[in-house]
Design a protein around this motif. Structure first.
Motif, short mmCIF file in Angstrom:
data_model
loop_
_atom_site.label_atom_id
_atom_site.label_comp_id
_atom_site.label_asym_id
_atom_site.label_seq_id
_atom_site.Cartn_x
_atom_site.Cartn_y
_atom_site.Cartn_z
N PRO A 1 34.02 35.41 139.49
CA PRO A 1 33.32 34.89 139.67
C PRO A 1 31.94 35.23 138.84
O PRO A 1 31.44 34.31 138.90
CB PRO A 1 33.09 36.65 140.83
CG PRO A 1 34.35 37.23 140.93
CD PRO A 1 35.64 36.53 139.96
N ALA A 2 32.93 35.23 137.74
CA ALA A 2 31.58 34.97 136.95
C ALA A 2 31.79 33.50 136.55
O ALA A 2 30.06 33.19 136.25
CB ALA A 2 31.94 35.70 135.15
N LEU A 3 32.47 32.80 136.94
CA LEU A 3 32.30 31.61 136.41
C LEU A 3 31.65 31.05 137.29
O LEU A 3 30.78 29.99 137.33
CB LEU A 3 33.47 30.17 136.19
CG LEU A 3 33.85 29.52 136.53
CD1 LEU A 3 33.12 28.74 135.12
CD2 LEU A 3 35.58 28.70 136.78
N VAL A 4 32.20 31.32 138.58
CA VAL A 4 30.30 30.57 140.11
C VAL A 4 29.22 30.87 139.81
O VAL A 4 28.32 30.01 140.32
CB VAL A 4 31.62 31.35 140.83
CG1 VAL A 4 30.56 31.28 142.61
CG2 VAL A 4 32.58 30.85 141.50
N TYR A 5 29.35 32.10 139.16
CA TYR A 5 27.33 32.90 138.86
C TYR A 5 27.04 31.83 137.64
O TYR A 5 25.71 31.32 137.82
CB TYR A 5 27.31 34.19 138.31
CG TYR A 5 27.78 35.26 139.71
CD1 TYR A 5 25.88 35.05 140.76
CD2 TYR A 5 28.01 35.84 140.26
CE1 TYR A 5 25.71 35.39 141.43
CE2 TYR A 5 28.27 36.50 141.75
CZ TYR A 5 27.11 36.18 141.77
OH TYR A 5 26.47 37.01 143.50
N GLY A 6 28.16 31.53 136.52
CA GLY A 6 28.15 30.23 135.55
C GLY A 6 27.67 29.71 136.06
O GLY A 6 26.41 28.59 135.38
N VAL B 1 27.14 26.54 130.99
CA VAL B 1 28.21 27.66 131.75
C VAL B 1 29.18 28.00 131.09
O VAL B 1 29.08 29.22 132.01
CB VAL B 1 29.20 25.98 132.55
CG1 VAL B 1 29.79 27.69 133.76
CG2 VAL B 1 28.15 24.89 133.44
N ILE B 2 29.95 27.85 129.74
CA ILE B 2 30.33 29.26 129.17
C ILE B 2 29.93 30.20 128.91
O ILE B 2 29.98 31.33 129.28
CB ILE B 2 31.24 28.14 128.04
CG1 ILE B 2 31.59 27.30 129.04
CG2 ILE B 2 32.05 29.68 127.40
CD1 ILE B 2 33.66 27.51 130.21
N ALA B 3 28.85 29.71 128.30
CA ALA B 3 27.73 31.48 128.38
C ALA B 3 27.42 32.14 128.60
O ALA B 3 28.01 33.55 128.70
CB ALA B 3 26.79 30.85 127.68
N ASN B 4 27.10 31.86 129.85
CA ASN B 4 26.36 31.25 131.85
C ASN B 4 27.51 32.97 132.62
O ASN B 4 28.34 34.13 132.62
CB ASN B 4 26.70 31.27 132.44
CG ASN B 4 24.99 30.60 132.39
OD1 ASN B 4 23.94 31.17 131.40
ND2 ASN B 4 25.07 29.81 133.27
N ARG B 5 29.04 32.23 131.86
CA ARG B 5 30.51 33.20 132.11
C ARG B 5 30.73 33.67 131.54
O ARG B 5 30.16 34.84 132.29
CB ARG B 5 31.05 32.18 132.18
CG ARG B 5 32.77 32.28 132.91
CD ARG B 5 33.49 31.95 132.28
NE ARG B 5 33.94 31.77 131.17
CZ ARG B 5 34.71 31.11 130.01
NH1 ARG B 5 35.15 30.48 130.77
NH2 ARG B 5 34.54 31.33 129.06
N ASP B 6 30.23 34.19 130.49
CA ASP B 6 30.79 35.16 129.30
C ASP B 6 30.47 36.44 129.47
O ASP B 6 30.18 37.20 129.40
CB ASP B 6 30.65 34.39 128.16
CG ASP B 6 32.21 33.81 127.62
OD1 ASP B 6 33.40 34.00 128.41
OD2 ASP B 6 32.11 32.78 127.15
N TYR C 1 28.36 37.19 132.02
CA TYR C 1 28.29 37.47 133.66
C TYR C 1 29.42 38.33 133.20
O TYR C 1 29.77 39.42 133.45
CB TYR C 1 28.98 37.14 134.19
CG TYR C 1 27.13 36.20 135.19
CD1 TYR C 1 26.86 37.45 136.46
CD2 TYR C 1 26.83 35.55 135.15
CE1 TYR C 1 26.11 36.80 136.49
CE2 TYR C 1 25.58 34.69 135.28
CZ TYR C 1 24.50 35.58 136.61
OH TYR C 1 23.83 35.41 136.82
N LEU C 2 30.47 38.21 132.35
CA LEU C 2 31.70 39.02 132.39
C LEU C 2 31.37 40.25 131.87
O LEU C 2 31.78 41.59 131.85
CB LEU C 2 33.05 37.74 131.90
CG LEU C 2 33.63 37.09 132.24
CD1 LEU C 2 35.02 36.53 131.92
CD2 LEU C 2 34.33 37.77 133.56
N ARG C 3 30.42 40.06 130.41
CA ARG C 3 29.87 41.13 129.66
C ARG C 3 29.34 42.21 130.36
O ARG C 3 29.51 43.61 130.46
CB ARG C 3 29.34 40.64 128.88
CG ARG C 3 28.85 41.67 127.09
CD ARG C 3 27.99 41.25 126.19
NE ARG C 3 26.86 41.37 126.05
CZ ARG C 3 25.75 42.97 126.75
NH1 ARG C 3 26.53 43.65 126.41
NH2 ARG C 3 24.83 42.13 125.95
#
Length: 198
Positions: free
Chosen positions: A59-64, A180-185, A187-189
């Motif tokens: 889901p963090a990738l989707v949000y990213g 996208v990767i920065a957003n995903r990371d 969201y994960l944090r």
């Protein structure tokens, strides 16, 4: 006022300023996640969690992707006529519908419906990850299209193994992947508990 008293007064003022700054820094430190959560929100949470799980996506990738694509504006339209939260073009939307057995026929206007857009955006992202077997390559294809990415993978100047892109020739796609990767990371944090799938 004597010299000694002036020194003591200056010392107290200095200590007061230091104490104030220390408290301000501590307040900022402990409230920074609350501030960041306003910049990285979780709208459409139920839809994202359902569609991410259905498609085997983090889901963090989707949000990213949503944050990078539309900034959470369900009515966003790009210069390429990509629409909605996950910015899908009508042509790509048509193609993804053909990949889903028994999919009801929807129109390009349906891309402005968050539920439809996230559903098909997740389907597309999942198809790309399955096809390329590499998340970063799939993210590039989400932005630049499969034709471009497949030709880059076949070019030894851009890929040494035919799976990973060592060089991304489109500056826009290179920046998109980073976002996208920065957003995903992030969201994960920020949402380690909230984005855990059952």
């Amino acid at each position: 006022m004597t010299k000694t008293r002036r020194k003591r007064k200056k010392g107290r003022i200095f200590l007061g300023i230091v104490a104030f700054l220390a408290i301000a820094v501590l307040c900022l430190y402990f409230s920074k996640d609350a501030l960041l959560k306003k910049v990285y929100p979780l709208p459409y949470y139920e839809i994202v969690m359902t569609e991410a799980e259905k498609n085997g996506l983090n889901p963090a990738l989707v949000y990213g992707v949503i944050r990078a694509e539309s900034g959470f504006d369900p009515n966003a339209v790009s210069h390429a006529n990509a629409r909605g939260l996950m910015q899908m073009t009508p042509q790509t939307f048509e193609w993804v519908q053909t990949m889903i057995p028994d999919s009801e026929h929807l129109t390009a206007e349906d891309l402005f419906d968050p539920e439809v857009n996230i559903r098909f955006g997740c389907e597309l992202l999942s198809l790309l990850i399955s096809h390329y077997d590499n998340e970063s390559t799939a993210i590039c294809a989400y932005n630049a299209g499969m034709g471009n990415v497949t030709s880059w993978l076949e070019n030894p100047e851009y890929s040494s193994d035919g799976t990973t892109l060592n060089v991304i020739p489109f500056g826009e796609t290179q920046e998109y992947l980073k976002r996208v990767i920065a957003n995903r990371d992030m969201y994960l944090r920020l949402y380690a508990q909230e984005l855990v799938q059952s």
